[in-house]
Design a protein around this motif. Structure first.
Motif, PDB file in Angstrom:
ATOM      1  N   UNK A   1       3.798 -11.994  -3.800  1.00  0.00           N
ATOM      2  CA  UNK A   1       4.159 -10.650  -4.259  1.00  0.00           C
ATOM      3  C   UNK A   1       3.809  -9.593  -3.219  1.00  0.00           C
ATOM      4  N   UNK A   2       2.613  -9.683  -2.668  1.00  0.00           N
ATOM      5  CA  UNK A   2       2.177  -8.669  -1.710  1.00  0.00           C
ATOM      6  C   UNK A   2       3.042  -8.668  -0.461  1.00  0.00           C
ATOM      7  N   UNK A   3       3.468  -9.861  -0.021  1.00  0.00           N
ATOM      8  CA  UNK A   3       4.320  -9.953   1.169  1.00  0.00           C
ATOM      9  C   UNK A   3       5.660  -9.282   0.913  1.00  0.00           C
ATOM     10  N   UNK A   4       6.265  -9.569  -0.243  1.00  0.00           N
ATOM     11  CA  UNK A   4       7.577  -9.007  -0.554  1.00  0.00           C
ATOM     12  C   UNK A   4       7.497  -7.494  -0.747  1.00  0.00           C
ATOM     13  N   UNK A   5       6.482  -7.035  -1.451  1.00  0.00           N
ATOM     14  CA  UNK A   5       6.350  -5.596  -1.693  1.00  0.00           C
ATOM     15  C   UNK A   5       6.133  -4.847  -0.386  1.00  0.00           C
ATOM     16  N   UNK A   6       5.272  -5.375   0.482  1.00  0.00           N
ATOM     17  CA  UNK A   6       5.029  -4.732   1.775  1.00  0.00           C
ATOM     18  C   UNK A   6       6.297  -4.680   2.608  1.00  0.00           C
ATOM     19  N   UNK A   7       7.069  -5.773   2.570  1.00  0.00           N
ATOM     20  CA  UNK A   7       8.327  -5.794   3.313  1.00  0.00           C
ATOM     21  C   UNK A   7       9.287  -4.735   2.804  1.00  0.00           C
ATOM     22  N   UNK A   8       9.406  -4.636   1.487  1.00  0.00           N
ATOM     23  CA  UNK A   8      10.322  -3.657   0.896  1.00  0.00           C
ATOM     24  C   UNK A   8       9.909  -2.241   1.266  1.00  0.00           C
ATOM     25  N   UNK A   9       8.622  -1.927   1.126  1.00  0.00           N
ATOM     26  CA  UNK A   9       8.181  -0.552   1.420  1.00  0.00           C
ATOM     27  C   UNK A   9       8.283  -0.224   2.905  1.00  0.00           C
ATOM     28  N   UNK A  10       8.039  -1.202   3.775  1.00  0.00           N
ATOM     29  CA  UNK A  10       8.186  -0.951   5.218  1.00  0.00           C
ATOM     30  C   UNK A  10       9.643  -0.689   5.578  1.00  0.00           C
ATOM     31  N   UNK A  11      10.518  -1.566   5.097  1.00  0.00           N
ATOM     32  CA  UNK A  11      11.935  -1.429   5.433  1.00  0.00           C
ATOM     33  C   UNK A  11      12.509  -0.131   4.869  1.00  0.00           C
ATOM     34  N   UNK A  12      12.247   0.129   3.579  1.00  0.00           N
ATOM     35  CA  UNK A  12      12.772   1.346   2.956  1.00  0.00           C
ATOM     36  C   UNK A  12      12.154   2.591   3.582  1.00  0.00           C
ATOM     37  N   UNK A  13      10.869   2.544   3.890  1.00  0.00           N
ATOM     38  CA  UNK A  13      10.201   3.700   4.492  1.00  0.00           C
ATOM     39  C   UNK A  13      10.781   4.050   5.851  1.00  0.00           C
ATOM     40  N   UNK A  14      10.907   3.039   6.723  1.00  0.00           N
ATOM     41  CA  UNK A  14      11.464   3.289   8.054  1.00  0.00           C
ATOM     42  C   UNK A  14      12.941   3.691   7.958  1.00  0.00           C
ATOM     43  N   UNK A  15      13.677   3.000   7.088  1.00  0.00           N
ATOM     44  CA  UNK A  15      15.108   3.267   6.973  1.00  0.00           C
ATOM     45  C   UNK A  15      15.366   4.686   6.442  1.00  0.00           C
TER      46      UNK A  15
ATOM     47  N   UNK B   1       0.661   1.183   0.225  1.00  0.00           N
ATOM     48  CA  UNK B   1      -0.493   1.344  -0.658  1.00  0.00           C
ATOM     49  C   UNK B   1      -0.072   1.561  -2.108  1.00  0.00           C
ATOM     50  N   UNK B   2       0.938   2.386  -2.315  1.00  0.00           N
ATOM     51  CA  UNK B   2       1.411   2.626  -3.677  1.00  0.00           C
ATOM     52  C   UNK B   2       1.983   1.355  -4.295  1.00  0.00           C
ATOM     53  N   UNK B   3       2.723   0.589  -3.498  1.00  0.00           N
ATOM     54  CA  UNK B   3       3.266  -0.668  -4.005  1.00  0.00           C
ATOM     55  C   UNK B   3       2.187  -1.669  -4.353  1.00  0.00           C
ATOM     56  N   UNK B   4       1.120  -1.710  -3.552  1.00  0.00           N
ATOM     57  CA  UNK B   4       0.009  -2.620  -3.834  1.00  0.00           C
ATOM     58  C   UNK B   4      -0.693  -2.256  -5.135  1.00  0.00           C
ATOM     59  N   UNK B   5      -0.809  -0.957  -5.414  1.00  0.00           N
ATOM     60  CA  UNK B   5      -1.423  -0.529  -6.675  1.00  0.00           C
ATOM     61  C   UNK B   5      -0.620  -1.025  -7.876  1.00  0.00           C
ATOM     62  N   UNK B   6       0.683  -0.805  -7.861  1.00  0.00           N
ATOM     63  CA  UNK B   6       1.538  -1.269  -8.963  1.00  0.00           C
ATOM     64  C   UNK B   6       1.522  -2.784  -9.064  1.00  0.00           C
TER      65      UNK B   6
END
Length: 512
Positions: free
Chosen positions: A487-501, A392-397
């Protein structure tokens, strides 16, 4: 028979009573007839009043449609008229509608209902309706129009609207319609279609008001009064040299305030904006928005005047571009509201396939910590919080960045400042929500270590969300890709991967 005074005396009242009884009977009969007549008349009157009330309501709906557009009352009345197959009432309802409202009405109904709405107006079909319709719906209803209606409609439309109608059709349909218009009109349409799509050449109208530099105000006004080939709407007059290159422009308000003997060259604006015929329509819209233009001349490579663009065309472009950015942020290539089931499914398939690949990547990260999750069930419960907040934060930015890039507000000059700001916003929001999430986790599971890991992971992910939510659109723009796409696909991927990791990695290091 002998005369009996007493008997005679008694028969007079009897006769009077008989007459009175008959008169009363006649009076009662007449009163009953009048009462029945009055009751019948009142019943008919009430029925007539109800009919008049319905007609008044229908009239008010029509007038409301004329004043305020397509209201819900009008829509319901039209739907009822269609279901009752009441063609007369349907025509009365749609006749007062503005072409834009009638176009909306057509788009909101089904295939068979659209055909009825179009055919019922017959020769009274307003040409502007074609220009207002969605491309898919327009291509659907054109076969319902007779050649006579089509030819008159296309002939009466400005060239920019005519080219817009043709541009959304297939080649076969274009050829059929071209054969129904005049030779001069066909030449203008073919020239317009020769320009690339989404350029000023496709957007402009060929009807332009231009005068030579040596004309006076009086000559110009007389020309405007007697000429039969002027555009329907225009705001500026363009002053040309002998080579048909624009030297300046003269607004109608300035023209009408000036005395007749004055030369137009003396009162024209010499500093004005020209639009190149191959300029992208998004750049044209930006030019109009930035400088508050109402019209601008369009010139070719030799600086010769070939057409003009007016503010009403630019409003449509701004709407189209905003809609396009919004659709692409959601992974939709184009507006498919009126598209078929098959075409809509096909258009959305590609981005869903890409989303599946990125989701698999996030699942791989989770799978790498399978043993850790098995030992602590609380991790499986809490890890969606980290990924969701980061997404959600990534989508806002991302949204702010894409819009700023589209409006030319985000450039190389202020890009670094924007990235730093979004990263800082991510940090401060991360601290606040880390505290909230940590307290909830502690109260829920009673484990302070898990709460600390959750809070730390959330801060990390929101910082990354703000950073990459700003960097990814800017990077795509630098690579000449539309930042709204992907953009939304890449941002969601980054936040999911970093969040879980971060969450699972910290848990594996400190808790296991």
């Amino acid at each position: 028979m002998s005369y009996d005074p007493e008997k005679e005396h008694l028969t007079i009242p009897d006769a009077e009573q008989l007459v009175t009884a008959k008169a009363q009977n006649i009076f009662d009969q007449n009163l009953e007839k009048k009462t029945n007549l009055k009751f019948s008349t009142g019943k008919r009157l009430r029925a007539r009043i109800r009919v008049l009330e319905a007609e008044v309501a229908e009239f008010q709906s029509s007038e409301s449609a004329r004043l305020y557009g397509l209201t819900s009352e009008v829509e319901r009345a039209v739907a009822k008229a269609i279901s009752e197959e009441n063609g007369h009432r349907l025509y009365r309802l749609i006749k007062p509608l503005h072409p834009a409202d009638f176009a909306d009405l057509i788009e909101r109904h089904s295939y068979t209902e659209r055909r009825l709405l179009v055919t019922i107006v017959g020769k009274n079909f307003d040409p502007e309706i074609l220009a207002e319709l969605d491309e898919a719906v327009r291509e659907e209803i054109i076969p319902y129009l007779s050649n006579e209606v089509l030819s008159s409609s296309l002939a009466s439309l400005p060239t920019d609207d005519t080219i817009g109608v043709f541009g959304g059709l297939g080649e076969e349909e274009q050829e059929r319609l071209l054969s129904s218009i005049s030779e001069d009109g066909r030449i203008l349409v073919e020239e317009g279609l020769a320009y690339e799509e989404d350029t000023a050449g496709r957007l402009m109208q060929r009807e332009v008001v231009s005068v030579p530099r040596n004309w006076t105000v009086g000559q110009t006004v007389d020309f405007l009064r007697i000429s039969s080939e002027l555009p329907v709407d225009f705001y500026d007059i363009f002053i040309l040299d002998r080579d048909r290159s624009p030297l300046g422009k003269l607004s109608l308000s300035n023209l009408l305030r000036t005395k007749r003997p004055v030369l137009v060259e003396d009162i024209m604006e010499r500093k004005f904006h020209r639009v190149l015929v191959h300029m992208d329509q998004e750049d044209v819209a930006m030019l109009f928005r930035k400088y508050g233009l109402v019209s601008a001349p369009v010139v070719d490579e030799k600086e010769k005047l070939v057409g003009m663009i007016t503010v009403d065309d630019v409003v449509d472009v701004i709407d189209e571009e905003a809609e396009e950015d919004l659709m692409r942020l959601g992974g939709v290539v184009e507006d498919d509201l009126h598209g078929s089931l098959v075409s809509t499914t096909r258009l959305r398939f590609s981005w869903l396939a890409i989303n599946l690949m990125t989701a698999i990547l996030a699942s791989v990260v989770i799978g790498a910590f399978g043993a850790t999750i098995e030992k602590m069930v609380a991790l499986a419960v809490l890890m969606p919080l980290v990924a969701s907040m980061g997404g959600n934060a990534g989508t806002q930015s991302l949204t702010v960045a894409v819009r700023a890039l589209a409006m030319r507000e985000l450039t190389t000059t202020n890009a670094s400042k924007f990235v730093i700001k979004e990263t800082a916003v991510g940090f401060f929001n991360g601290v606040v929500f880390a505290c909230i999430a940590g307290i909830v986790s502690w109260l829920w599971f009673g484990d302070l270590q898990i709460a600390a890991v959750l809070a730390t992971a959330m801060i990390i992910n929101l910082i990354i969300a703000g950073l990459f939510g700003a960097l990814i659109p800017i990077g795509l723009k630098r690579l000449n890709f539309d930042p709204a796409i992907g953009s939304s696909v890449f941002v969601t991927t980054v936040t999911d991967v970093v969040g879980f990791l971060s969450f699972l990695g910290l848990a594996a290091y400190f808790l296991i």
